[in-house]
Motif scaffolding. Sequence first.
Motif, PDB file in Angstrom:
ATOM      1  N   ASN A  62       0.855  -1.179   0.000  1.00 13.13           N
ATOM      2  CA  ASN A  62       0.000   0.000   0.000  1.00 13.13           C
ATOM      3  C   ASN A  62       0.892   1.230   0.000  1.00 13.13           C
ATOM      4  O   ASN A  62       1.859   1.308   0.747  1.00 13.13           O
ATOM      5  N   GLU A  64       0.909   5.631  -0.323  1.00 15.42           N
ATOM      6  CA  GLU A  64       0.118   6.865  -0.286  1.00 15.42           C
ATOM      7  C   GLU A  64       0.027   7.505  -1.662  1.00 15.42           C
ATOM      8  O   GLU A  64      -0.976   8.126  -1.996  1.00 15.42           O
ATOM      9  N   GLY A  67      -1.325   4.192  -4.392  1.00 16.95           N
ATOM     10  CA  GLY A  67      -2.463   3.349  -4.005  1.00 16.95           C
ATOM     11  C   GLY A  67      -1.945   1.965  -3.665  1.00 16.95           C
ATOM     12  O   GLY A  67      -1.155   1.797  -2.757  1.00 16.95           O
ATOM     13  N   THR A  68      -2.371   0.973  -4.416  1.00 15.55           N
ATOM     14  CA  THR A  68      -1.897  -0.398  -4.210  1.00 15.55           C
ATOM     15  C   THR A  68      -0.915  -0.754  -5.314  1.00 15.55           C
ATOM     16  O   THR A  68      -1.203  -0.564  -6.491  1.00 15.55           O
TER      17      THR A  68
END
Length: 77
Positions: A62, A64, A67-68
């Motif tokens: 993950n 910031e 995202g993923t």
Amino acid sequence: MKIDILKHNLVPEHIILTDEEAEEVLLEKNITEDQLPKILPNDPVVKAIGAKEGDILKIIRNSETAGTFISYRIVKP
């Protein structure tokens, strides 16, 4: 007291792919196993999840900003 490293917030999720899932990933990315980054069999996470040499791991991080983020590694010395 034994610490579960898989619950640490800096350790991303690691999933052992089935043979079918691994083949799908290799076909989708148009690569061979030799082109995957390696993760050592004595890596603490590899040991903790019970992965063995030749297994392909899906690593889900993950971020910031992104995202993923998903990456793949093969367990090899």
